[in-house]
Design a protein around this motif. Structure first.
Motif, mmCIF file in Angstrom:
data_model
loop_
_atom_site.group_PDB
_atom_site.id
_atom_site.type_symbol
_atom_site.label_atom_id
_atom_site.label_comp_id
_atom_site.label_asym_id
_atom_site.label_seq_id
_atom_site.Cartn_x
_atom_site.Cartn_y
_atom_site.Cartn_z
ATOM 1 N N MET A 38 0.824 -1.201 0.000
ATOM 2 C CA MET A 38 0.000 0.000 0.000
ATOM 3 C C MET A 38 0.862 1.257 0.000
ATOM 4 S SD MET A 38 -2.769 -1.537 -0.216
ATOM 5 C CE MET A 38 -4.011 -0.251 -0.083
ATOM 6 N N GLU A 39 1.980 1.214 0.735
ATOM 7 C CA GLU A 39 2.908 2.350 0.726
ATOM 8 C C GLU A 39 3.554 2.526 -0.644
ATOM 9 O OE1 GLU A 39 2.659 1.190 5.036
ATOM 10 O OE2 GLU A 39 2.895 0.097 3.160
ATOM 11 N N VAL A 40 3.938 1.403 -1.258
ATOM 12 C CA VAL A 40 4.566 1.467 -2.580
ATOM 13 C C VAL A 40 3.607 2.072 -3.604
ATOM 14 C CG1 VAL A 40 5.448 0.088 -4.505
ATOM 15 C CG2 VAL A 40 6.161 -0.438 -2.166
ATOM 16 N N GLY A 41 2.366 1.605 -3.615
ATOM 17 C CA GLY A 41 1.389 2.132 -4.566
ATOM 18 C C GLY A 41 1.110 3.609 -4.356
ATOM 19 N N ALA A 42 0.935 4.000 -3.091
ATOM 20 C CA ALA A 42 0.615 5.400 -2.791
ATOM 21 C C ALA A 42 1.789 6.320 -3.111
ATOM 22 C CB ALA A 42 0.231 5.535 -1.319
ATOM 23 N N LEU A 43 3.000 5.910 -2.763
ATOM 24 C CA LEU A 43 4.178 6.738 -3.021
ATOM 25 C C LEU A 43 4.431 6.881 -4.518
ATOM 26 C CD1 LEU A 43 6.605 8.325 -1.990
ATOM 27 C CD2 LEU A 43 7.860 6.150 -1.789
ATOM 28 N N ILE A 197 -2.446 11.826 0.786
ATOM 29 C CA ILE A 197 -3.125 11.856 2.088
ATOM 30 C C ILE A 197 -3.094 10.483 2.740
ATOM 31 C CG2 ILE A 197 -5.348 12.196 3.233
ATOM 32 C CD1 ILE A 197 -5.976 14.314 1.105
ATOM 33 N N TYR A 198 -3.409 9.454 1.944
ATOM 34 C CA TYR A 198 -3.404 8.089 2.477
ATOM 35 C C TYR A 198 -2.004 7.672 2.916
ATOM 36 C CZ TYR A 198 -3.514 3.014 2.599
ATOM 37 O OH TYR A 198 -3.367 1.699 2.980
ATOM 38 N N LEU A 199 -0.982 8.054 2.130
ATOM 39 C CA LEU A 199 0.395 7.666 2.431
ATOM 40 C C LEU A 199 0.822 8.146 3.812
ATOM 41 C CD1 LEU A 199 3.047 6.397 1.305
ATOM 42 C CD2 LEU A 199 3.638 8.691 0.475
ATOM 43 N N PHE A 200 0.479 9.399 4.146
ATOM 44 C CA PHE A 200 0.950 9.978 5.403
ATOM 45 C C PHE A 200 -0.036 9.811 6.562
ATOM 46 C CE2 PHE A 200 3.529 12.240 2.266
ATOM 47 C CZ PHE A 200 4.789 12.138 2.854
ATOM 48 N N VAL A 201 -1.300 9.570 6.255
ATOM 49 C CA VAL A 201 -2.306 9.453 7.314
ATOM 50 C C VAL A 201 -2.729 8.007 7.548
ATOM 51 C CG1 VAL A 201 -4.632 10.126 8.059
ATOM 52 C CG2 VAL A 201 -3.164 11.785 6.860
ATOM 53 N N GLY A 202 -2.798 7.233 6.482
ATOM 54 C CA GLY A 202 -3.344 5.884 6.600
ATOM 55 C C GLY A 202 -2.333 4.759 6.617
ATOM 56 N N THR A 203 -1.039 5.071 6.523
ATOM 57 C CA THR A 203 -0.018 4.021 6.543
ATOM 58 C C THR A 203 1.077 4.361 7.552
ATOM 59 O OG1 THR A 203 1.534 4.964 4.905
ATOM 60 C CG2 THR A 203 -0.407 3.800 4.053
ATOM 61 N N VAL A 206 5.887 7.037 7.377
ATOM 62 C CA VAL A 206 6.835 7.928 8.063
ATOM 63 C C VAL A 206 7.759 7.126 8.974
ATOM 64 C CG1 VAL A 206 7.073 9.844 9.677
ATOM 65 C CG2 VAL A 206 5.270 9.892 7.934
ATOM 66 N N ALA A 207 7.204 6.163 9.688
ATOM 67 C CA ALA A 207 8.022 5.333 10.580
ATOM 68 C C ALA A 207 8.900 4.377 9.783
ATOM 69 C CB ALA A 207 7.123 4.551 11.537
ATOM 70 N N GLN A 208 8.358 3.793 8.729
ATOM 71 C CA GLN A 208 9.109 2.823 7.939
ATOM 72 C C GLN A 208 10.272 3.448 7.192
ATOM 73 O OE1 GLN A 208 5.685 1.307 5.779
ATOM 74 N NE2 GLN A 208 5.866 -0.673 6.812
ATOM 75 N N PRO A 212 16.504 1.434 9.199
ATOM 76 C CA PRO A 212 17.746 1.137 8.469
ATOM 77 C C PRO A 212 17.445 0.306 7.213
ATOM 78 C CG PRO A 212 18.009 0.699 10.814
ATOM 79 C CD PRO A 212 16.553 0.960 10.595
ATOM 80 N N GLY A 213 18.079 0.655 6.128
ATOM 81 C CA GLY A 213 17.894 -0.085 4.884
ATOM 82 C C GLY A 213 16.721 0.356 4.047
ATOM 83 N N ALA A 214 16.003 1.378 4.512
ATOM 84 C CA ALA A 214 14.828 1.824 3.769
ATOM 85 C C ALA A 214 15.182 2.712 2.569
ATOM 86 C CB ALA A 214 13.872 2.574 4.695
ATOM 87 N N LEU A 215 16.415 3.183 2.518
ATOM 88 C CA LEU A 215 16.802 4.128 1.466
ATOM 89 C C LEU A 215 16.664 3.522 0.080
ATOM 90 C CD1 LEU A 215 17.895 6.893 0.672
ATOM 91 C CD2 LEU A 215 20.220 5.975 0.945
ATOM 92 N N LEU A 216 17.104 2.261 -0.091
ATOM 93 C CA LEU A 216 17.013 1.612 -1.403
ATOM 94 C C LEU A 216 15.566 1.536 -1.864
ATOM 95 C CD1 LEU A 216 18.097 -0.017 -3.806
ATOM 96 C CD2 LEU A 216 17.959 -2.076 -2.370
#
Length: 311
Positions: A38-43, A197-203, A206-208, A212-216
């Protein structure tokens, strides 16, 4: 203008477009390392819409009241829903297989056009549909031992190609008075608003993203949205202007090849059934496209009989 008369720049841009769109499935795979589907799709949708916003701001004055609902529909079925479907599907489906299944879009476009938009289909195109669906069955049931192992997640990719097919028919038949960049840019921007809106409010994005390792994964999805969606649109339309839609639509056949090769290089298995299924789908697409239709592969296109039609 025949293919051998096309300028070298057109061939180079076609190759670049094939690499960009063909690698999108691997980028989704890398995005799923740190983020949920869901994060991948929204981003993906959020970044693509925001990047295109400056280019379409001056085009807003061309939009009338009758356009808004149509453009919202294009954004929904042409971008928003498929982005999530592909991401969810690739949690259980190899990126190369996903890339091949995406090539079904010309077939779904033809079927939807015939069923709901009064388009006629030639015998060769019906044969192409049958061959393509047969190849799809081989592809989504392939297993290491040569047996049958149906992957339900492949149905999500097929549903996404149905969305693309519906989207292209909506544009071709319902929005003929707007330019390609206007349609895609505004529809993507409209889809980007709820996605952001969904990306920042519904998922838990921000924490993920701070893990570590989230940059890729972050870079992969941003490249997917900014270059794979927004940038590729500009390249596609430029190639259409340099040549024609028939030449540009050949990218349909190159995307699966790139997707499979990148998947294999990334360690994904490639079995005999995959090869047969892939070949059958591409043959089916070739038959289905023999009429010289202008909308292919879920990508922007122009209606030869009208001013413009694009995703």
């Amino acid at each position: 203008m025949t293919d051998n008369q096309h300028p070298l720049s057109a061939w180079l841009l076609l190759g670049l477009l094939s690499l960009i769109w063909g690698s999108s499935f691997l980028l989704i795979k890398k995005g799923l390392i740190a983020f949920g589907p869901m994060e991948v799709g929204a981003l993906r949708i959020s970044s693509a819409g925001i990047v295109l916003a400056p280019f379409i701001a001056k085009r807003l004055n061309k939009i009338t009241r009758k356009h808004w609902l149509k453009l919202a529909s294009v954004g929904l079925v042409g971008s928003f829903i498929p982005a999530f479907m592909f991401a969810i599907a690739q949690t259980q489906l190899a990126s190369g297989v996903t890339g091949v299944l995406n090539a079904l879009t010309p077939i779904t476009t033809l079927v939807i056009g015939a069923l709901f938009f009064h388009q006629s289909a030639k015998v060769a195109q019906v044969i192409g549909i049958i061959i393509g669906l047969g190849g799809t069955l081989l592809l989504i049931t392939a297993s290491a031992n040569g047996g049958w192992d149906f992957n339900l997640y492949a149905l999500l990719v097929m549903a996404a190609t149905v969305c693309y097919g519906l989207n292209l028919n909506l544009i071709k038949h319902k929005i003929t008075d707007l330019a390609p960049l206007t349609i895609t840019g505004i529809s993507l921007l409209m889809a980007a608003v709820p996605a952001t809106i969904y990306l920042f409010v519904g998922t838990e994005f921000v924490a993920q993203v701070q893990q570590p390792g989230a940059l890729l994964s972050l870079v992969s999805v941003l490249v997917l949205g900014i270059i794979g969606t927004a940038g590729a649109l500009v390249i596609f339309n430029h190639v259409v202007r340099l040549t024609n839609t028939v030449f540009t639509s050949s990218v349909t056949y190159l995307i699966p090849v790139v997707a499979v090769l990148l998947g294999v290089l990334d360690g994904e298995p490639f079995w005999f059934q995959h090869g047969i299924g892939m070949a059958a789908i591409l043959v089916g697409v070739w038959f289905a496209n023999r009429k010289g239709r202008s909308g292919l592969a879920g990508m922007p296109a122009r209606d030869k009989s009208k001013n413009n039609a694009t995703q």
